[in-house]
Design an enzyme around this catalytic site. Structure first.
Site, PDB file in Angstrom:
ATOM      1  CG  ASP A   1     -44.167  16.854 -34.834  1.00  0.00           C
ATOM      2  OD1 ASP A   1     -44.513  15.670 -35.028  1.00  0.00           O
ATOM      3  OD2 ASP A   1     -44.788  17.813 -35.315  1.00  0.00           O
TER       4      ASP A   1
ATOM      5  NE  ARG B   1     -36.565  12.379 -37.555  1.00  0.00           N
ATOM      6  CZ  ARG B   1     -36.724  12.142 -38.849  1.00  0.00           C
ATOM      7  NH1 ARG B   1     -35.809  11.481 -39.523  1.00  0.00           N
ATOM      8  NH2 ARG B   1     -37.790  12.566 -39.483  1.00  0.00           N
TER       9      ARG B   1
HETATM   10  P1  IMP Z   1     -43.109  12.655 -37.663  1.00  0.00           P
HETATM   11  O1  IMP Z   1     -42.073  13.577 -37.148  1.00  0.00           O
HETATM   12  O2  IMP Z   1     -42.762  11.213 -37.414  1.00  0.00           O
HETATM   13  O3  IMP Z   1     -44.485  13.027 -37.193  1.00  0.00           O
HETATM   14  O4  IMP Z   1     -43.049  12.767 -39.258  1.00  0.00           O
HETATM   15  C1  IMP Z   1     -43.894  13.608 -39.972  1.00  0.00           C
HETATM   16  C2  IMP Z   1     -43.904  13.314 -41.447  1.00  0.00           C
HETATM   17  O5  IMP Z   1     -43.031  14.238 -42.091  1.00  0.00           O
HETATM   18  C3  IMP Z   1     -43.452  11.939 -41.914  1.00  0.00           C
HETATM   19  O6  IMP Z   1     -44.482  11.004 -41.875  1.00  0.00           O
HETATM   20  C4  IMP Z   1     -43.019  12.246 -43.333  1.00  0.00           C
HETATM   21  O7  IMP Z   1     -44.140  12.319 -44.178  1.00  0.00           O
HETATM   22  C5  IMP Z   1     -42.417  13.640 -43.200  1.00  0.00           C
HETATM   23  N1  IMP Z   1     -40.976  13.534 -42.903  1.00  0.00           N
HETATM   24  C6  IMP Z   1     -40.345  13.871 -41.752  1.00  0.00           C
HETATM   25  N2  IMP Z   1     -39.030  13.639 -41.830  1.00  0.00           N
HETATM   26  C7  IMP Z   1     -38.831  13.115 -43.062  1.00  0.00           C
HETATM   27  C8  IMP Z   1     -37.647  12.643 -43.729  1.00  0.00           C
HETATM   28  O8  IMP Z   1     -36.524  12.610 -43.210  1.00  0.00           O
HETATM   29  N3  IMP Z   1     -37.847  12.197 -44.983  1.00  0.00           N
HETATM   30  C9  IMP Z   1     -39.050  12.170 -45.609  1.00  0.00           C
HETATM   31  N4  IMP Z   1     -40.161  12.574 -45.024  1.00  0.00           N
HETATM   32  C10 IMP Z   1     -40.066  13.052 -43.744  1.00  0.00           C
END
Ligand code: IMP
Length: 198
Positions: free
Chosen positions: A68, A180
């Protein structure tokens, strides 16, 4: 080894496969027909990652992980944080999320626009025992969008000392420095030892 990743995002799965290499065979939620949506109701990245991986693990009972992630802006006391993808709710989009971020930071000068991306991974082994890994990437929120690579907040996230946003570098370069990328690399180092992967 076989490893489950609790994601339906094929871009994320590609990034993860690139880092973990061909000794670790990744399956995702896309490989489980009709897997139900998982509600991310946690208050922290770690809680959300645990909710996601536990739901998957209960189903497959094999080594699995979930990540996450989100953006923490210091001038906004850590927001949007776990709400990063839904910041411009009720009908959020990457573009509207950035517009909202600009609006909330409109009186904040360049030097105070510090921010970071954070990624937390929770891994459950075949017995369901957890291990947590984390990666962060520090940067600054710009005043305009720059670049077309990546996703989410990438076009407004300026890399320190580089005068370039995350949307202006390649996917390979991003993997090497990103929140990540660092968290998945830490998971990889752990798995190599735990499962004797050479
Ligand atoms: P999740 O981990 O897929 O729930 O991502 C959460 C949200 O954080 C994404 O939809 C983006 O809005 C933001 N986010 C997370 N990682 C990145 C990245 O590497 N670049 C840009 N936005 C990010």
């Amino acid at each position: 080894m076989k490893l489950w990743a609790a994601t339906k995002n094929s871009n994320k799965a590609r990034e993860i496969r690139q880092i973990l290499g061909d000794k670790i065979e990744i399956s995702t939620l896309l490989d489980v027909p009709n897997f139900p949506e998982i509600a991310e109701t946690g208050n922290t990245f770690e809680e959300n990652a645990l909710i996601k991986v536990q739901t998957l693990w209960n189903y497959v009972r094999e080594p699995a992980f979930a990540d996450d992630s989100g953006l923490e802006v210091d001038a906004l006391k850590g927001a949007p944080g776990v709400h990063s993808s839904r910041f411009s709710a009720p009908e959020p989009s990457d573009s509207k999320n950035i517009d909202k971020l600009f609006a909330e930071l409109k009186d904040v000068p360049a030097a105070k626009r510090t921010a970071r991306f954070r990624c937390v991974i929770v891994f459950l082994d075949e017995n369901g025992s957890p291990r947590t890994f984390e990666g962060t990437l520090e940067g600054l929120i710009g005043f305009e969008r720059k670049g077309t690579n990546g996703f989410g907040y990438d076009p407004v996230f300026i890399l320190p000392g580089k005068n370039r946003t995350l949307a202006e570098i390649s996917a390979g370069e991003k993997n090497l420095i990103s929140h990540r990328g660092k968290a998945v690399e830490a998971l990889f180092q752990f798995l190599k030892v735990r499962y004797n992967i050479t």
